[in-house]
Write a protein that holds these residues in place. Structure first.
Motif, PDB file in Angstrom:
ATOM      1  N   LEU A  86     -26.930   8.883 -24.174  1.00  0.00           N
ATOM      2  CA  LEU A  86     -26.317   8.442 -22.975  1.00  0.00           C
ATOM      3  C   LEU A  86     -25.962  10.023 -22.128  1.00  0.00           C
ATOM      4  N   LEU A  87     -26.270   9.940 -21.184  1.00  0.00           N
ATOM      5  CA  LEU A  87     -26.070  11.310 -20.258  1.00  0.00           C
ATOM      6  C   LEU A  87     -25.088  10.740 -19.288  1.00  0.00           C
ATOM      7  N   HIS A  88     -23.682  11.397 -19.565  1.00  0.00           N
ATOM      8  CA  HIS A  88     -22.838  10.816 -18.367  1.00  0.00           C
ATOM      9  C   HIS A  88     -21.772  11.930 -17.943  1.00  0.00           C
ATOM     10  N   PRO A  89     -22.239  12.952 -17.226  1.00  0.00           N
ATOM     11  CA  PRO A  89     -21.553  14.079 -16.713  1.00  0.00           C
ATOM     12  C   PRO A  89     -20.580  13.843 -15.650  1.00  0.00           C
ATOM     13  N   ILE A  90     -19.644  13.150 -16.036  1.00  0.00           N
ATOM     14  CA  ILE A  90     -18.500  12.715 -14.872  1.00  0.00           C
ATOM     15  C   ILE A  90     -17.935  13.899 -14.217  1.00  0.00           C
ATOM     16  N   ARG A  91     -17.629  13.635 -12.999  1.00  0.00           N
ATOM     17  CA  ARG A  91     -16.763  14.481 -12.203  1.00  0.00           C
ATOM     18  C   ARG A  91     -15.232  14.235 -12.132  1.00  0.00           C
ATOM     19  N   TRP A  92     -14.866  13.187 -12.635  1.00  0.00           N
ATOM     20  CA  TRP A  92     -13.462  12.797 -12.397  1.00  0.00           C
ATOM     21  C   TRP A  92     -12.824  12.437 -13.586  1.00  0.00           C
ATOM     22  N   ASP A  93     -11.546  12.369 -13.737  1.00  0.00           N
ATOM     23  CA  ASP A  93     -10.821  11.794 -14.956  1.00  0.00           C
ATOM     24  C   ASP A  93     -10.749  10.641 -15.154  1.00  0.00           C
ATOM     25  N   GLU A  94     -11.898  10.069 -15.769  1.00  0.00           N
ATOM     26  CA  GLU A  94     -11.909   8.475 -16.085  1.00  0.00           C
ATOM     27  C   GLU A  94     -11.020   8.087 -16.772  1.00  0.00           C
ATOM     28  N   PRO A  95     -10.322   6.931 -16.656  1.00  0.00           N
ATOM     29  CA  PRO A  95      -9.260   6.697 -17.851  1.00  0.00           C
ATOM     30  C   PRO A  95      -9.797   6.034 -19.021  1.00  0.00           C
ATOM     31  N   PHE A  96     -10.992   5.768 -19.058  1.00  0.00           N
ATOM     32  CA  PHE A  96     -11.567   5.295 -20.307  1.00  0.00           C
ATOM     33  C   PHE A  96     -13.009   5.484 -20.356  1.00  0.00           C
ATOM     34  N   GLY A  97     -13.734   4.527 -19.953  1.00  0.00           N
ATOM     35  CA  GLY A  97     -15.303   5.081 -20.167  1.00  0.00           C
ATOM     36  C   GLY A  97     -15.846   4.216 -21.093  1.00  0.00           C
ATOM     37  N   LEU A  98     -15.870   2.589 -20.777  1.00  0.00           N
ATOM     38  CA  LEU A  98     -16.519   1.678 -21.604  1.00  0.00           C
ATOM     39  C   LEU A  98     -17.893   1.963 -22.186  1.00  0.00           C
ATOM     40  N   VAL A  99     -18.669   2.575 -21.199  1.00  0.00           N
ATOM     41  CA  VAL A  99     -20.277   2.804 -21.576  1.00  0.00           C
ATOM     42  C   VAL A  99     -20.186   3.743 -22.537  1.00  0.00           C
ATOM     43  N   TYR A 100     -19.193   4.732 -22.854  1.00  0.00           N
ATOM     44  CA  TYR A 100     -19.320   5.299 -24.058  1.00  0.00           C
ATOM     45  C   TYR A 100     -19.300   4.837 -25.392  1.00  0.00           C
ATOM     46  N   VAL A 101     -18.324   3.769 -25.335  1.00  0.00           N
ATOM     47  CA  VAL A 101     -18.009   2.787 -26.404  1.00  0.00           C
ATOM     48  C   VAL A 101     -19.175   2.130 -26.749  1.00  0.00           C
ATOM     49  N   GLU A 102     -19.971   1.662 -25.772  1.00  0.00           N
ATOM     50  CA  GLU A 102     -21.043   0.707 -25.807  1.00  0.00           C
ATOM     51  C   GLU A 102     -22.210   1.531 -26.425  1.00  0.00           C
ATOM     52  N   ALA A 103     -22.496   2.816 -25.919  1.00  0.00           N
ATOM     53  CA  ALA A 103     -23.470   3.748 -26.145  1.00  0.00           C
ATOM     54  C   ALA A 103     -23.179   4.014 -27.783  1.00  0.00           C
ATOM     55  N   LEU A 104     -21.972   4.322 -28.276  1.00  0.00           N
ATOM     56  CA  LEU A 104     -21.858   4.854 -29.399  1.00  0.00           C
ATOM     57  C   LEU A 104     -21.991   3.668 -30.439  1.00  0.00           C
ATOM     58  N   ALA A 105     -21.627   2.432 -30.057  1.00  0.00           N
ATOM     59  CA  ALA A 105     -21.754   1.171 -31.009  1.00  0.00           C
ATOM     60  C   ALA A 105     -23.240   0.925 -31.267  1.00  0.00           C
ATOM     61  N   CYS A 106     -24.245   1.174 -30.362  1.00  0.00           N
ATOM     62  CA  CYS A 106     -25.376   1.185 -30.458  1.00  0.00           C
ATOM     63  C   CYS A 106     -26.031   2.146 -31.298  1.00  0.00           C
ATOM     64  N   GLY A 107     -25.278   3.356 -31.830  1.00  0.00           N
ATOM     65  CA  GLY A 107     -25.579   4.396 -32.519  1.00  0.00           C
ATOM     66  C   GLY A 107     -26.278   5.679 -31.596  1.00  0.00           C
ATOM     67  N   VAL A 108     -25.807   5.296 -30.501  1.00  0.00           N
ATOM     68  CA  VAL A 108     -26.553   6.504 -29.278  1.00  0.00           C
ATOM     69  C   VAL A 108     -25.425   7.577 -28.962  1.00  0.00           C
ATOM     70  N   PRO A 109     -25.852   8.694 -29.149  1.00  0.00           N
ATOM     71  CA  PRO A 109     -24.739   9.756 -28.969  1.00  0.00           C
ATOM     72  C   PRO A 109     -24.428   9.854 -27.469  1.00  0.00           C
TER      73      PRO A 109
END
Length: 354
Positions: free
Chosen positions: A243-266
């Protein structure tokens, strides 16, 4: 957010909590209508908990005006019925209406409480309690009456590794400079990787999308799939190299990170907001200070173990989230309609990192 909200409602129902949902009719998708939740037109007699998700704007109403109308109607209804024990608000402006009621209320800060319109709501409803999604969010707004940290949880049986991983990168977001969509395209191009882009223009910055992102979507390295449902985007996430997610703001969480990691995707991201709490640098991906530092990682994304990725978020479940909210509801009900700040040692917090 909608999937998390539905998981919370269903989890509370499994615990025997009587729930009323105040929402626009379009919000009642298959994940909500198969449970005994209620629209504004249904009788909420003897319901226990009110869940107020963000109002879906309709017609020509400004989104903030639509949300204000929604929370005002909900507040009047709650006041007239008088049988609710607690209100759980998920909107930006609901604190203004709900803090005035004789019912304990709490707001989950899905948005930045230091920026308008949440800043306005906090000024009007001084002392209203909020739930943070990460420690980074608390650090960014120390003057908020935080009740604790309860990260969004997911259904781990839904998000799981796929049978095959391919060579493409995936970027899932509200497309715009804030989410780093233009940077993701540049990184994929420099790394020689195909990039699957899933999402529609960021409604908070349509000009930024048109200026910085849209001209790049025709790049030969990019396949743009527009916005997808959870079921439709899952195979794309499971098959990604990263998952490529180079954010420019201070995101308070980032659910897509958790979804990707749960799928075994870095995850390859920048050091902003809650990213370093969710992604273990060098173990489950890369948390870089500069976007150019992600190019090398994008060239060789298979170096990280899918098992380590999934294990890193195994504690972020919908069941854990529901139990934490139940604990918080009990504390707020015990403290009455005007709860004082909860001492730090008693806050209903969950760990972000394992």
């Amino acid at each position: 957010m909608e999937r998390v909200f539905a998981s919370l409602v269903h989890g509370l129902l499994r615990w025997g909590v009587r729930v009323t949902v105040f929402a626009h009719p379009e919000s009642f998708n298959d994940r909500l209508t198969d449970s005994p939740t209620h629209r504004l037109t249904d009788s909420p007699t003897e319901r226990l908990l009110v869940q107020v998700p963000t109002y879906a704007p309709v017609g020509r109403l400004h989104p903030q005006a639509a949300e204000m109308r929604h929370t005002q109607v909900a507040a009047r209804f709650i006041s007239d019925v008088g049988t609710f024990d607690i209100i759980h608000d998920h909107t930006r402006l609901g604190a203004v209406d709900f803090a005035a009621l004789d019912v304990p209320a709490v707001t989950t800060a899905h948005y930045d409480p230091t920026r308008d319109p949440m800043r306005w709501a906090r000024e009007v409803a001084a002392g209203h309690p909020y739930v943070a999604l990460s420690n980074a969010q608390i650090r960014s707004a120390p003057d908020v009456n935080w009740t604790g940290v309860i990260p969004n949880g997911i259904d781990q049986s839904f998000y799981h590794p796929g049978e095959d991983r391919f060579g493409y990168l995936v970027h899932i977001a509200a497309l715009g400079p804030r989410k780093g969509t233009d940077l993701a395209i540049r990184i994929a191009r420099a790394a020689g990787r195909q990039l699957i882009v899933i999402g529609s223009a960021d409604r908070a910055d349509p000009e930024g999308f048109a200026r910085e992102v849209e001209p790049l979507l025709g790049d030969e390295h990019v396949t743009w799939l527009d916005e997808q449902s959870g079921d439709a985007k899952l195979p794309w996430l499971q098959g990604a190299a990263a998952l490529l997610h180079p954010i420019r703001w201070d995101e308070p969480f980032g659910l897509v990170y958790v979804e990707a990691l749960a799928c075994g995707v870095p995850v390859l991201t920048l050091n902003r907001g809650a990213a370093p709490e969710l992604v273990q640098h060098g173990v489950t991906g890369v948390v870089a200070d500069q976007w150019t530092d992600l190019i090398d990682a994008a060239r060789n994304p298979h170096r990280w173990s899918p098992q380590a990725c999934r294990a890193s978020v195994s504690h972020l479940t919908d069941d854990a989230m529901v139990e934490a909210y139940l604990n918080l509801y009990e504390q707020l009900i015990d403290r009455g309609t005007r709860p004082k700040p909860i001492p730090r040692q008693r806050r209903a917090s969950l760990p972000i990192s394992p």
